[in-house]
Design a protein around this motif. Sequence first.
Motif, PDB file in Angstrom:
ATOM      1  N   LEU A   1       5.493  -4.460   3.190  1.00 45.55           N
ATOM      2  CA  LEU A   1       5.982  -6.194   3.198  1.00 45.55           C
ATOM      3  C   LEU A   1       4.624  -6.314   2.969  1.00 45.55           C
ATOM      4  O   LEU A   1       3.437  -6.325   3.908  1.00 45.55           O
ATOM      5  N   SER A   2       4.219  -6.910   2.109  1.00 48.64           N
ATOM      6  CA  SER A   2       2.712  -8.040   1.779  1.00 48.64           C
ATOM      7  C   SER A   2       2.950  -9.274   1.950  1.00 48.64           C
ATOM      8  O   SER A   2       3.522  -9.656   0.989  1.00 48.64           O
ATOM      9  N   VAL A   3       1.997 -10.242   2.750  1.00 50.71           N
ATOM     10  CA  VAL A   3       1.516 -11.569   2.139  1.00 50.71           C
ATOM     11  C   VAL A   3       0.363 -11.730   1.984  1.00 50.71           C
ATOM     12  O   VAL A   3      -0.350 -11.295   2.447  1.00 50.71           O
ATOM     13  N   GLY A   4      -0.599 -12.829   0.568  1.00 53.45           N
ATOM     14  CA  GLY A   4      -1.735 -13.158   0.512  1.00 53.45           C
ATOM     15  C   GLY A   4      -1.867 -14.792  -0.127  1.00 53.45           C
ATOM     16  O   GLY A   4      -1.222 -14.849  -0.284  1.00 53.45           O
ATOM     17  N   ALA A   5      -3.391 -14.587  -0.035  1.00 49.21           N
ATOM     18  CA  ALA A   5      -3.747 -15.734  -1.450  1.00 49.21           C
ATOM     19  C   ALA A   5      -4.637 -14.901  -2.049  1.00 49.21           C
ATOM     20  O   ALA A   5      -5.614 -14.346  -1.988  1.00 49.21           O
ATOM     21  N   GLY A   6      -4.908 -16.167  -2.957  1.00 49.80           N
ATOM     22  CA  GLY A   6      -6.142 -15.443  -4.061  1.00 49.80           C
ATOM     23  C   GLY A   6      -6.212 -16.915  -5.054  1.00 49.80           C
ATOM     24  O   GLY A   6      -5.799 -17.822  -4.875  1.00 49.80           O
ATOM     25  N   TYR A   7      -6.346 -16.481  -6.041  1.00 51.66           N
ATOM     26  CA  TYR A   7      -7.359 -16.927  -7.224  1.00 51.66           C
ATOM     27  C   TYR A   7      -6.985 -16.142  -8.757  1.00 51.66           C
ATOM     28  O   TYR A   7      -6.333 -15.062  -9.353  1.00 51.66           O
TER      29      TYR A   7
END
Length: 215
Positions: A136-142
């Motif tokens: 499972l993964s969670v992140g932010a970006g563009y």
Amino acid sequence: MGFKKTVAIIAISAAPLAYGQDAKDWEGEAELGVLMTSGNTEETNINGRLGLVHEVVNWRNIAEFSSNSSKSEDETTAEKYKGSLETNYKFDEDQYWFLRGAYEKDRFSGYDFESTATTGYGNRVWNQGKRSFLDLSVGAGYRYNKLEDVNDDGEEEEKEAIARLAAQFDYALSENALFRQKLSTEIGLDENNVISQSETALKANVVGNLSLTVE
């Protein structure tokens, strides 16, 4: 009444990639799928995929490339190319930081290309042996997309910050069979555009490094 004949060929070659003394750290697989229909209409669909994984004590690197094309009566009706690169820095056996970039070019989507860059935290919350696990993964970006034509606002680009949620579940049904489910959602933080993807596959070895997949 017309007569229609369909021929389907789906082949996968899954074999370790050899790179000098570090061959044991690499794994890779290549897929090819062909669907041909003849009769009242002549149609051909071709799908291809290449996946690479390089893993050492502190790092895991993942690369995936895929293509899809379709023709009907010698006219192209679909043409898509996708690629992604991801690197994971492992804090321990389960937790990791990821950095991921993805690119997609779909001839019939209205975009010249679509791309994203994200980073965040991942956790292998469950594993059983080397082939069964849940990530499972969670992140932010563009997100940066280039339009083929200028939109109503006179712009030819789409840019926004995004949040990314993803999961991958691999389960070894036996020594020769593997079930895989991949899910991902990217949520635009400016326009609330949401893009979700789901991939389901069942892979079974036929002989040696040759396998059969159903997706």
